[in-house]
Motif scaffolding. Structure first.
Motif, PDB file in Angstrom:
ATOM      1  N   GLN A 158      -2.531  -6.393 -11.280  1.00  0.00           N
ATOM      2  CA  GLN A 158      -2.530  -4.951 -11.519  1.00  0.00           C
ATOM      3  C   GLN A 158      -3.020  -4.194 -10.292  1.00  0.00           C
ATOM      4  O   GLN A 158      -2.456  -3.160  -9.919  1.00  0.00           O
ATOM      5  N   ARG A 159      -4.048  -4.723  -9.679  1.00  0.00           N
ATOM      6  CA  ARG A 159      -4.584  -4.080  -8.478  1.00  0.00           C
ATOM      7  C   ARG A 159      -3.591  -4.165  -7.315  1.00  0.00           C
ATOM      8  O   ARG A 159      -3.499  -3.256  -6.496  1.00  0.00           O
ATOM      9  N   MET A 160      -2.839  -5.264  -7.238  1.00  0.00           N
ATOM     10  CA  MET A 160      -1.828  -5.393  -6.190  1.00  0.00           C
ATOM     11  C   MET A 160      -0.771  -4.303  -6.328  1.00  0.00           C
ATOM     12  O   MET A 160      -0.328  -3.714  -5.327  1.00  0.00           O
ATOM     13  N   THR A 161      -0.358  -4.030  -7.558  1.00  0.00           N
ATOM     14  CA  THR A 161       0.623  -2.967  -7.797  1.00  0.00           C
ATOM     15  C   THR A 161       0.072  -1.631  -7.336  1.00  0.00           C
ATOM     16  O   THR A 161       0.772  -0.838  -6.680  1.00  0.00           O
ATOM     17  N   HIS A 162      -1.188  -1.389  -7.644  1.00  0.00           N
ATOM     18  CA  HIS A 162      -1.825  -0.139  -7.223  1.00  0.00           C
ATOM     19  C   HIS A 162      -1.881  -0.042  -5.697  1.00  0.00           C
ATOM     20  O   HIS A 162      -1.633   1.023  -5.118  1.00  0.00           O
ATOM     21  N   VAL A 163      -2.215  -1.154  -5.056  1.00  0.00           N
ATOM     22  CA  VAL A 163      -2.302  -1.166  -3.595  1.00  0.00           C
ATOM     23  C   VAL A 163      -0.941  -0.865  -2.973  1.00  0.00           C
ATOM     24  O   VAL A 163      -0.832  -0.037  -2.052  1.00  0.00           O
ATOM     25  N   VAL A 164       0.104  -1.526  -3.456  1.00  0.00           N
ATOM     26  CA  VAL A 164       1.445  -1.318  -2.897  1.00  0.00           C
ATOM     27  C   VAL A 164       1.882   0.135  -3.068  1.00  0.00           C
ATOM     28  O   VAL A 164       2.428   0.751  -2.150  1.00  0.00           O
ATOM     29  N   ASN A 165       1.638   0.684  -4.255  1.00  0.00           N
ATOM     30  CA  ASN A 165       2.003   2.084  -4.483  1.00  0.00           C
ATOM     31  C   ASN A 165       1.275   3.016  -3.527  1.00  0.00           C
ATOM     32  O   ASN A 165       1.843   3.985  -3.016  1.00  0.00           O
ATOM     33  N   SER A 166       0.009   2.720  -3.289  1.00  0.00           N
ATOM     34  CA  SER A 166      -0.779   3.561  -2.392  1.00  0.00           C
ATOM     35  C   SER A 166      -0.332   3.425  -0.947  1.00  0.00           C
ATOM     36  O   SER A 166      -0.268   4.416  -0.210  1.00  0.00           O
ATOM     37  N   LEU A 167      -0.019   2.201  -0.520  1.00  0.00           N
ATOM     38  CA  LEU A 167       0.453   1.999   0.852  1.00  0.00           C
ATOM     39  C   LEU A 167       1.766   2.739   1.089  1.00  0.00           C
ATOM     40  O   LEU A 167       1.967   3.362   2.136  1.00  0.00           O
ATOM     41  N   ALA A 168       2.657   2.683   0.103  1.00  0.00           N
ATOM     42  CA  ALA A 168       3.928   3.408   0.222  1.00  0.00           C
ATOM     43  C   ALA A 168       3.676   4.910   0.259  1.00  0.00           C
ATOM     44  O   ALA A 168       4.292   5.642   1.048  1.00  0.00           O
ATOM     45  N   ALA A 169       2.786   5.372  -0.607  1.00  0.00           N
ATOM     46  CA  ALA A 169       2.466   6.798  -0.640  1.00  0.00           C
ATOM     47  C   ALA A 169       1.863   7.259   0.679  1.00  0.00           C
ATOM     48  O   ALA A 169       2.089   8.392   1.115  1.00  0.00           O
ATOM     49  N   TYR A 170       1.117   6.379   1.312  1.00  0.00           N
ATOM     50  CA  TYR A 170       0.539   6.710   2.614  1.00  0.00           C
ATOM     51  C   TYR A 170       1.636   6.935   3.651  1.00  0.00           C
ATOM     52  O   TYR A 170       1.602   7.904   4.421  1.00  0.00           O
ATOM     53  N   GLU A 171       2.616   6.027   3.689  1.00  0.00           N
ATOM     54  CA  GLU A 171       3.716   6.183   4.639  1.00  0.00           C
ATOM     55  C   GLU A 171       4.462   7.492   4.399  1.00  0.00           C
ATOM     56  O   GLU A 171       4.827   8.204   5.343  1.00  0.00           O
ATOM     57  N   VAL A 172       4.680   7.821   3.132  1.00  0.00           N
ATOM     58  CA  VAL A 172       5.389   9.057   2.803  1.00  0.00           C
ATOM     59  C   VAL A 172       4.527  10.275   3.143  1.00  0.00           C
ATOM     60  O   VAL A 172       5.042  11.301   3.590  1.00  0.00           O
TER      61      VAL A 172
ATOM     62  N   SER B 128      11.850   0.454   3.461  1.00  0.00           N
ATOM     63  CA  SER B 128      12.114  -0.956   3.777  1.00  0.00           C
ATOM     64  C   SER B 128      10.980  -1.876   3.337  1.00  0.00           C
ATOM     65  O   SER B 128      11.218  -3.023   2.943  1.00  0.00           O
ATOM     66  N   ASP B 129       9.743  -1.383   3.385  1.00  0.00           N
ATOM     67  CA  ASP B 129       8.590  -2.240   3.092  1.00  0.00           C
ATOM     68  C   ASP B 129       8.172  -2.230   1.622  1.00  0.00           C
ATOM     69  O   ASP B 129       7.564  -3.192   1.149  1.00  0.00           O
ATOM     70  N   TYR B 130       8.494  -1.153   0.903  1.00  0.00           N
ATOM     71  CA  TYR B 130       7.972  -1.011  -0.456  1.00  0.00           C
ATOM     72  C   TYR B 130       9.081  -0.631  -1.428  1.00  0.00           C
ATOM     73  O   TYR B 130       9.046   0.425  -2.069  1.00  0.00           O
ATOM     74  N   GLU B 131      10.032  -1.499  -1.550  1.00  0.00           N
ATOM     75  CA  GLU B 131      11.189  -1.240  -2.400  1.00  0.00           C
ATOM     76  C   GLU B 131      10.788  -1.052  -3.862  1.00  0.00           C
ATOM     77  O   GLU B 131       9.998  -1.823  -4.411  1.00  0.00           O
ATOM     78  N   GLY B 132      11.334  -0.002  -4.466  1.00  0.00           N
ATOM     79  CA  GLY B 132      11.157   0.195  -5.904  1.00  0.00           C
ATOM     80  C   GLY B 132       9.906   0.930  -6.328  1.00  0.00           C
ATOM     81  O   GLY B 132       9.675   1.105  -7.528  1.00  0.00           O
ATOM     82  N   VAL B 133       9.087   1.389  -5.405  1.00  0.00           N
ATOM     83  CA  VAL B 133       7.865   2.101  -5.783  1.00  0.00           C
ATOM     84  C   VAL B 133       8.162   3.595  -5.932  1.00  0.00           C
ATOM     85  O   VAL B 133       9.146   4.109  -5.379  1.00  0.00           O
ATOM     86  N   PRO B 134       7.324   4.337  -6.664  1.00  0.00           N
ATOM     87  CA  PRO B 134       7.606   5.757  -6.912  1.00  0.00           C
ATOM     88  C   PRO B 134       7.761   6.615  -5.660  1.00  0.00           C
ATOM     89  O   PRO B 134       8.544   7.571  -5.658  1.00  0.00           O
ATOM     90  N   ALA B 135       7.033   6.292  -4.603  1.00  0.00           N
ATOM     91  CA  ALA B 135       7.065   7.127  -3.404  1.00  0.00           C
ATOM     92  C   ALA B 135       8.415   7.124  -2.695  1.00  0.00           C
ATOM     93  O   ALA B 135       8.691   7.998  -1.859  1.00  0.00           O
ATOM     94  N   ILE B 136       9.285   6.163  -3.025  1.00  0.00           N
ATOM     95  CA  ILE B 136      10.581   6.076  -2.348  1.00  0.00           C
ATOM     96  C   ILE B 136      11.431   7.311  -2.625  1.00  0.00           C
ATOM     97  O   ILE B 136      12.232   7.733  -1.781  1.00  0.00           O
ATOM     98  N   GLU B 137      11.262   7.906  -3.778  1.00  0.00           N
ATOM     99  CA  GLU B 137      12.030   9.112  -4.120  1.00  0.00           C
ATOM    100  C   GLU B 137      11.814  10.199  -3.075  1.00  0.00           C
ATOM    101  O   GLU B 137      12.768  10.774  -2.545  1.00  0.00           O
ATOM    102  N   GLU B 138      10.565  10.487  -2.754  1.00  0.00           N
ATOM    103  CA  GLU B 138      10.301  11.515  -1.749  1.00  0.00           C
ATOM    104  C   GLU B 138      10.686  11.048  -0.356  1.00  0.00           C
ATOM    105  O   GLU B 138      11.110  11.859   0.477  1.00  0.00           O
ATOM    106  N   ALA B 139      10.564   9.754  -0.079  1.00  0.00           N
ATOM    107  CA  ALA B 139      10.956   9.238   1.233  1.00  0.00           C
ATOM    108  C   ALA B 139      12.426   9.535   1.495  1.00  0.00           C
ATOM    109  O   ALA B 139      12.815   9.941   2.602  1.00  0.00           O
ATOM    110  N   LEU B 140      13.271   9.341   0.480  1.00  0.00           N
ATOM    111  CA  LEU B 140      14.701   9.643   0.624  1.00  0.00           C
ATOM    112  C   LEU B 140      14.928  11.134   0.841  1.00  0.00           C
ATOM    113  O   LEU B 140      15.771  11.539   1.661  1.00  0.00           O
ATOM    114  N   ALA B 141      14.173  11.961   0.116  1.00  0.00           N
ATOM    115  CA  ALA B 141      14.307  13.409   0.284  1.00  0.00           C
ATOM    116  C   ALA B 141      13.922  13.838   1.689  1.00  0.00           C
ATOM    117  O   ALA B 141      14.556  14.718   2.288  1.00  0.00           O
ATOM    118  N   ILE B 142      12.895  13.209   2.245  1.00  0.00           N
ATOM    119  CA  ILE B 142      12.487  13.525   3.623  1.00  0.00           C
ATOM    120  C   ILE B 142      13.574  13.116   4.607  1.00  0.00           C
ATOM    121  O   ILE B 142      13.844  13.836   5.589  1.00  0.00           O
TER     122      ILE B 142
END
Length: 260
Positions: free
Chosen positions: A163-177, A201-215
């Protein structure tokens, strides 16, 4: 007659003895030291507990109780806020006891120490967006949890670690965005594109990808790269058909949504 130099030496020795307090644990069994340490833990006296654990490490060296003391000391150091020492203690334990039955807990605790350092589930206490903070500890936390879940998939700590790994990945992706958004707002579109692509490329399928595409859509459009813009828009539309980024925000509906 005693020479002055000898008298001085004797005086220094006696003075040194007087200044050395008696060790209250002298004569205690390792079990009693551990019991006293646990009492201090239960009382929240973490610094005192650490002192007892250090005594026990030396007094019962080479025993399972000494290993337990080392693990408990790391946790006590973590509770005092001394995360650097806690990590050093855990790294030493992992290096010296690779076959210990407590190795899964050591890996879990190491992940937790780093997790709470820069991610944590308690970010509301600081009111700071975790994705905007330094990610070094987050990545180290992820690596510890990954090692735990890979080597000990059935450990009682593995479910929590996943569970914590999922949280970490989401946060790392959000950081990039977050960084991509920062660059985009300042017109640094090449940098914005690079960071958005990094997240995708690094965090496929996480919520932050939506905004990454918009950017990507906005940045490619700003640079006149229409083919790449349309491709990013197609991917965004296909994967996030209800995205808020697809809403036309122009009052007169004469401009594309991605144009300011």
């Amino acid at each position: 007659m005693v020479p002055a130099s000898l008298a001085l030496a004797v005086g220094l020795i006696l003075s040194g003895c007087a200044n050395n307090p008696k060790d209250p644990t002298a004569g205690w069994s390792p079990e009693k030291i551990y019991s006293e340490a646990r009492d201090e833990v239960n009382a929240g006296a973490w610094d005192k507990a650490i002192g007892y654990y250090e005594k026990l490490e030396g007094r019962a060296a080479g025993t399972v109780l000494a290993q337990q003391a080392q693990i408990d000391k790391a946790y006590a150091q973590f509770k005092t806020g001394d995360k650097i020492q806690a990590l050093a203690t855990l790294d030493r334990f992992i290096r010296l006891h690779p076959t210990s039955p407590a190795l899964d807990y050591a890996l879990f605790l190491k992940g937790v120490v780093n997790f709470n350092d820069n991610l944590g589930m308690f970010s509301f206490l600081t009111r700071q967006d975790l994705s905007e903070r330094d990610q070094k500890a987050a990545k180290e936390s992820y690596e510890s949890f990954l090692e735990l879940t890979t080597r000990f998939p059935d450990s009682k700590y593995s479910a929590d670690a996943r569970q914590r790994m999922t949280h970490v990945v989401n946060s790392l992706a959000a950081y990039e965005v977050h960084v991509a958004r920062y660059y985009a707002k300042r017109g640094a579109h090449v940098a914005a594109i690079n960071r958005a692509q990094q997240a995708i490329s690094d965090y496929e399928g996480v919520p932050a990808i939506e905004e990454a595409l918009a950017i990507l859509v906005k940045s490619y459009d700003a640079m006149g790269m229409t083919v790449l813009r349309d491709d990013a828009l197609r991917v965004l539309t296909k994967n996030y058909p209800q995205s808020v980024f697809l809403q036309d925000k122009a009052p007169a509906r004469t401009k594309s949504w991605w144009r300011p």
